[in-house]
Design an enzyme around this catalytic site. Structure first.
Site, PDB file in Angstrom:
ATOM      1  N   LYS A  60       1.002  -1.438   0.082  1.00 26.56           N
ATOM      2  CA  LYS A  60       0.095   0.103  -0.154  1.00 26.56           C
ATOM      3  C   LYS A  60       0.733   1.256   0.115  1.00 26.56           C
ATOM      4  O   LYS A  60       1.984   1.194   0.368  1.00 26.56           O
ATOM      5  CB  LYS A  60      -0.831  -0.200   1.395  1.00 26.56           C
ATOM      6  CG  LYS A  60      -2.002  -1.391   1.196  1.00 26.56           C
ATOM      7  CD  LYS A  60      -2.863  -1.130   2.327  1.00 26.56           C
ATOM      8  CE  LYS A  60      -3.683  -2.223   2.333  1.00 26.56           C
ATOM      9  NZ  LYS A  60      -4.843  -1.854   3.371  1.00 26.56           N
TER      10      LYS A  60
ATOM     11  N   TYR B  52     -12.722  -1.823  -3.278  1.00 22.91           N
ATOM     12  CA  TYR B  52     -12.980  -2.017  -1.853  1.00 22.91           C
ATOM     13  C   TYR B  52     -14.442  -1.940  -1.584  1.00 22.91           C
ATOM     14  O   TYR B  52     -14.889  -1.442  -0.485  1.00 22.91           O
ATOM     15  CB  TYR B  52     -12.283  -1.034  -0.959  1.00 22.91           C
ATOM     16  CG  TYR B  52     -10.874  -1.504  -0.397  1.00 22.91           C
ATOM     17  CD1 TYR B  52     -10.698  -2.527   0.269  1.00 22.91           C
ATOM     18  CD2 TYR B  52     -10.002  -0.402  -0.878  1.00 22.91           C
ATOM     19  CE1 TYR B  52      -9.114  -2.898   0.672  1.00 22.91           C
ATOM     20  CE2 TYR B  52      -8.456  -1.055  -0.436  1.00 22.91           C
ATOM     21  CZ  TYR B  52      -8.243  -2.230   0.294  1.00 22.91           C
ATOM     22  OH  TYR B  52      -6.989  -2.617   0.506  1.00 22.91           O
TER      23      TYR B  52
ATOM     24  N   ASN C 140      -2.005   0.206   6.991  1.00 24.06           N
ATOM     25  CA  ASN C 140      -1.645  -1.051   7.402  1.00 24.06           C
ATOM     26  C   ASN C 140      -0.671  -1.857   6.293  1.00 24.06           C
ATOM     27  O   ASN C 140      -0.700  -3.054   6.196  1.00 24.06           O
ATOM     28  CB  ASN C 140      -2.632  -2.129   7.868  1.00 24.06           C
ATOM     29  CG  ASN C 140      -3.318  -2.320   6.858  1.00 24.06           C
ATOM     30  OD1 ASN C 140      -3.384  -1.897   5.719  1.00 24.06           O
ATOM     31  ND2 ASN C 140      -4.689  -3.135   7.172  1.00 24.06           N
TER      32      ASN C 140
ATOM     33  N   HIS D 264      -1.951  -5.577   1.833  1.00 24.62           N
ATOM     34  CA  HIS D 264      -3.392  -6.108   1.628  1.00 24.62           C
ATOM     35  C   HIS D 264      -3.240  -7.706   0.843  1.00 24.62           C
ATOM     36  O   HIS D 264      -2.392  -7.602   0.267  1.00 24.62           O
ATOM     37  CB  HIS D 264      -4.356  -5.390   0.678  1.00 24.62           C
ATOM     38  CG  HIS D 264      -5.576  -6.162   0.347  1.00 24.62           C
ATOM     39  ND1 HIS D 264      -6.631  -6.168   1.060  1.00 24.62           N
ATOM     40  CD2 HIS D 264      -5.579  -7.093  -0.701  1.00 24.62           C
ATOM     41  CE1 HIS D 264      -7.492  -7.025   0.513  1.00 24.62           C
ATOM     42  NE2 HIS D 264      -7.168  -7.422  -0.568  1.00 24.62           N
TER      43      HIS D 264
ATOM     44  N   GLU E  39      -9.410 -10.461  -7.335  1.00 22.50           N
ATOM     45  CA  GLU E  39      -8.749  -9.050  -7.184  1.00 22.50           C
ATOM     46  C   GLU E  39      -7.357  -9.396  -8.165  1.00 22.50           C
ATOM     47  O   GLU E  39      -7.023  -8.251  -8.634  1.00 22.50           O
ATOM     48  CB  GLU E  39      -8.092  -9.216  -5.735  1.00 22.50           C
ATOM     49  CG  GLU E  39      -9.134  -8.912  -4.573  1.00 22.50           C
ATOM     50  CD  GLU E  39      -8.991  -8.930  -3.219  1.00 22.50           C
ATOM     51  OE1 GLU E  39      -7.838  -9.229  -2.757  1.00 22.50           O
ATOM     52  OE2 GLU E  39      -9.810  -8.622  -2.343  1.00 22.50           O
TER      53      GLU E  39
HETATM   54  P1  CMP Z   1      -7.221  -4.270   4.088  1.00 22.04           P
HETATM   55  O1  CMP Z   1      -6.968  -5.745   4.686  1.00 22.04           O
HETATM   56  O2  CMP Z   1      -6.637  -3.870   2.728  1.00 22.04           O
HETATM   57  O3  CMP Z   1      -8.823  -4.487   4.034  1.00 22.04           O
HETATM   58  C1  CMP Z   1      -9.617  -3.375   4.207  1.00 22.04           C
HETATM   59  C2  CMP Z   1      -9.009  -1.965   4.759  1.00 22.04           C
HETATM   60  O4  CMP Z   1      -9.787  -1.326   5.317  1.00 22.04           O
HETATM   61  C3  CMP Z   1      -7.797  -2.595   5.752  1.00 22.04           C
HETATM   62  O5  CMP Z   1      -6.956  -3.339   5.246  1.00 22.04           O
HETATM   63  C4  CMP Z   1      -7.485  -1.176   6.336  1.00 22.04           C
HETATM   64  O6  CMP Z   1      -6.516  -0.632   5.463  1.00 22.04           O
HETATM   65  C5  CMP Z   1      -8.818  -0.538   6.310  1.00 22.04           C
HETATM   66  N1  CMP Z   1      -9.511  -0.361   7.552  1.00 22.04           N
HETATM   67  C6  CMP Z   1      -9.949  -1.665   8.219  1.00 22.04           C
HETATM   68  N2  CMP Z   1     -10.440  -1.375   9.297  1.00 22.04           N
HETATM   69  C7  CMP Z   1     -10.443   0.142   9.449  1.00 22.04           C
HETATM   70  C8  CMP Z   1     -10.583   1.107  10.559  1.00 22.04           C
HETATM   71  N3  CMP Z   1     -11.109   0.689  11.614  1.00 22.04           N
HETATM   72  N4  CMP Z   1     -10.573   2.324  10.350  1.00 22.04           N
HETATM   73  C9  CMP Z   1      -9.708   2.777   9.093  1.00 22.04           C
HETATM   74  N5  CMP Z   1      -9.367   1.830   8.050  1.00 22.04           N
HETATM   75  C10 CMP Z   1      -9.791   0.520   8.405  1.00 22.04           C
END
Ligand code: CMP
Length: 131
Positions: A3, A43, A106, A109, A120
């Site tokens: 990311k 998403y 984070n 993904h 995906e």
């Molecule tokens: P990902 O595994 O890519 O799937 C959904 C994404 O939404 C997740 O990683 C985070 O980047 C984002 N996400 C999930 N929970 C939260 C949250 N509580 N606040 C902000 N972003 C979130």
């Protein structure tokens, strides 16, 4: 995907090293940037969540690395390698523990099922780009 936060922080090489070191084979890979429409589509499952706007903003703010990875038990093994969504809860040594900054930003993904991995993968790559 690697990311935008992890790309900005210079972690592409270290993350790819962890992935290939864990036995994943890279069968497709590109350096690209998602448009707003791309991120909203990718998403879409989260579109009712309160963090959806923030997620789209974040995922479009800079380049990402998209890849398709192959391995026996790839979905579960990759989720174990990256760790919990929230890096504060991720196990020691996982990619998110090492490189993520927050639950939103984070670092990586991973697909949550073989079916979604197919969807995906097809989102990012044409047939000619998969080896
Ligand atoms: P990902 O595994 O890519 O799937 C959904 C994404 O939404 C997740 O990683 C985070 O980047 C984002 N996400 C999930 N929970 C939260 C949250 N509580 N606040 C902000 N972003 C979130």
């Amino acid at each position: 995907m690697i990311k935008p936060d992890a790309v900005e922080n210079g972690h592409i090489g270290a993350i790819l090293e962890k992935i290939t070191g864990a036995g994943f084979n890279i069968v497709a890979m590109k350096y690209t940037q998602l448009s707003r429409r791309d991120a909203q589509e990718f998403y879409a499952i989260h579109k009712e969540r309160p963090f959806f706007g923030e997620l789209v903003e974040f995922m479009t703010r800079g380049p990402i690395v998209a890849a398709i990875l192959e391995k026996d038990n790839a979905v579960d093994d990759f989720r174990a390698l990256i760790g919990a969504t929230n890096p504060a809860e991720a196990a020691e040594g996982t990619i998110r523990k090492l490189f993520a900054t927050s639950i939103g930003e984070n670092a990586v993904h991973g697909s949550d099922s073989d079916e979604n991995a197919g969807i995906e993968g097809a989102f990012h790559f044409s047939g000619r780009e998969v080896f």
